[in-house]
Design an enzyme around this catalytic site. Structure first.
Site, PDB file in Angstrom:
ATOM      1  CD  GLN A  10      -3.140   0.539   2.046  1.00  0.00           C
ATOM      2  OE1 GLN A  10      -3.399  -0.663   2.587  1.00  0.00           O
ATOM      3  NE2 GLN A  10      -3.942   1.449   2.437  1.00  0.00           N
ATOM      4  CB  SER A  94       2.526  -5.194   3.638  1.00  0.00           C
ATOM      5  OG  SER A  94       1.150  -5.163   4.337  1.00  0.00           O
ATOM      6  CG  LEU A  95      -1.086  -4.914  -0.465  1.00  0.00           C
ATOM      7  CD1 LEU A  95      -1.280  -5.760  -1.986  1.00  0.00           C
ATOM      8  CD2 LEU A  95      -1.714  -3.423  -0.459  1.00  0.00           C
ATOM      9  NE  ARG A 119      -3.012  -8.295   4.769  1.00  0.00           N
ATOM     10  CZ  ARG A 119      -2.302  -7.377   4.547  1.00  0.00           C
ATOM     11  NH1 ARG A 119      -2.605  -6.298   3.829  1.00  0.00           N
ATOM     12  NH2 ARG A 119      -1.237  -7.095   5.171  1.00  0.00           N
ATOM     13  CG  HIS A 205       2.053  -4.389   9.348  1.00  0.00           C
ATOM     14  ND1 HIS A 205       2.005  -5.861   8.975  1.00  0.00           N
ATOM     15  CD2 HIS A 205       2.011  -3.867   8.136  1.00  0.00           C
ATOM     16  CE1 HIS A 205       1.801  -5.797   7.622  1.00  0.00           C
ATOM     17  NE2 HIS A 205       1.793  -4.908   6.935  1.00  0.00           N
ATOM     18  CD  GLN A 254       1.548  -9.738   5.501  1.00  0.00           C
ATOM     19  OE1 GLN A 254       0.079  -9.506   5.829  1.00  0.00           O
ATOM     20  NE2 GLN A 254       1.975 -10.003   4.469  1.00  0.00           N
TER      21      GLN A 254
END
Length: 314
Positions: A10, A94-95, A119, A205, A254
């Site tokens: 992102q 991440s994503l 998510r 996170h 994660q």
């Protein structure tokens, strides 16, 4: 020469991303159609036409970035590139780990889109608006940032932790707003070059994302999973695996765990990777990689011209 593919997270989204791929390759266009059908809405129109503020929303940006990355992958494959034969590892920020896994066949594109929508919504809903925050800390040793987070969390009685270790002297902290603001102030006092509060919608996170982790545990249990054709290097463990249940566990971890990107790039360098290609929108990961390990060559594949150039290099 060993090659790894990396997939952006992102912040790399931009209105119009992927349109050139869709116009140039039917296989890429089909990816956007699959994502639209999976979500039951015309996300591709939002990706290409905006508005930017709607595309930037977490629940939209996450599947949108995956769609662009997979469109690039399908374009490469349509021109004869085999991930299994040409790529040693995949990883995503991440994503982007979901994009990497979809590219490697762990989950379908449709399931990746649905999982990322879940998510994004779950991460947004985990903490009431205004109660969480994130800050970028530039030019301070990790130990000093961790000490500042611990002091701030104790002083505010709240969560504060390192969320992203991006490399190049850039760390991102996340948690309760008061604690993050205090930690940023402490980091400045400890000698950080900059401590910048980020314009984000939730404290990603961090331990505050635990409700979202629970949601993802259930969501991942309901999708078909296949061993990826290329090992994925996990954000949270910085080790490669092809075992489906282990991959799913790491995706859950994660949500609340640290994105260890600096260590990921270092791991690539220590394990024979000589070239990193960033697949999808932007060149953020390429820039980080150059600051982490200048011995690794970098490239970006996000347009039709990029596809042609990469195929020539392969």
């Amino acid at each position: 020469m060993a090659v790894a593919f990396t997939f952006p997270g992102q912040g790399s989204q931009a209105v119009g991303m992927g349109k050139d791929l869709a116009d140039s390759f039917p296989e890429a266009r089909k990816v956007f159609q699959e994502v639209d059908e999976a979500l039951g809405e015309n996300l591709s129109k939002l990706i290409w036409d905006g508005p930017e503020e709607t595309l930037t929303l977490t629940a939209n940006a996450q599947p949108a970035l995956m769609a662009v990355s997979l469109a690039a992958i399908r374009a490469l494959e349509a021109r004869g590139l085999s991930l299994k034969d040409k790529v040693a590892y995949v990883a995503g920020h991440s994503l982007g780990e979901y994009s990497a896994l979809a590219a490697a066949g762990f989950i379908s594109i449709a399931d990746a889109a649905r999982l990322l929508r879940i998510r994004g919504n779950a991460m947004q809903a985990a903490v009431p608006a205004g109660e969480g925050a994130m800050a970028a800390i530039i030019g301070l040793e990790q130990a000093d940032v961790e000490a500042a987070c611990a002091e701030a969390a104790q002083g505010a009685g709240k969560v504060c932790q390192i969320a992203n270790d991006n490399g190049g002297g850039q760390l991102v902290i996340s948690g309760a707003k008061a604690a993050v603001e205090l930690a940023a102030k402490l980091c400045t006092e400890k000698g950080a070059k900059r401590a910048l509060m980020l314009q984000v919608s939730a404290p990603f996170h961090s331990a505050l994302m635990a409700p979202a982790a629970n949601v993802m545990h259930e969501a991942l249990a309901d999708v078909a999973k296949t061993a990826p054709v290329v090992p994925v290097v996990s954000n949270v463990s910085v080790t490669p695996t092809s075992e489906p249940d282990e991959i799913a566990r790491r995706l859950v971890e994660q949500v609340t765990g640290r994105v260890r990107w600096r260590e990921t790039v270092e791991w690539f360098g220590q394990n024979g990777v000589t070239t990193l290609y960033e697949i999808g929108s932007g060149k953020v990961l390429s820039g980080l990689a150059r600051r982490i390990n200048r011995d690794i060559a970098t490239g970006a594949i996000g347009t039709a011209a990029d596809v042609e150039a990469a195929l020539a290099a392969f």
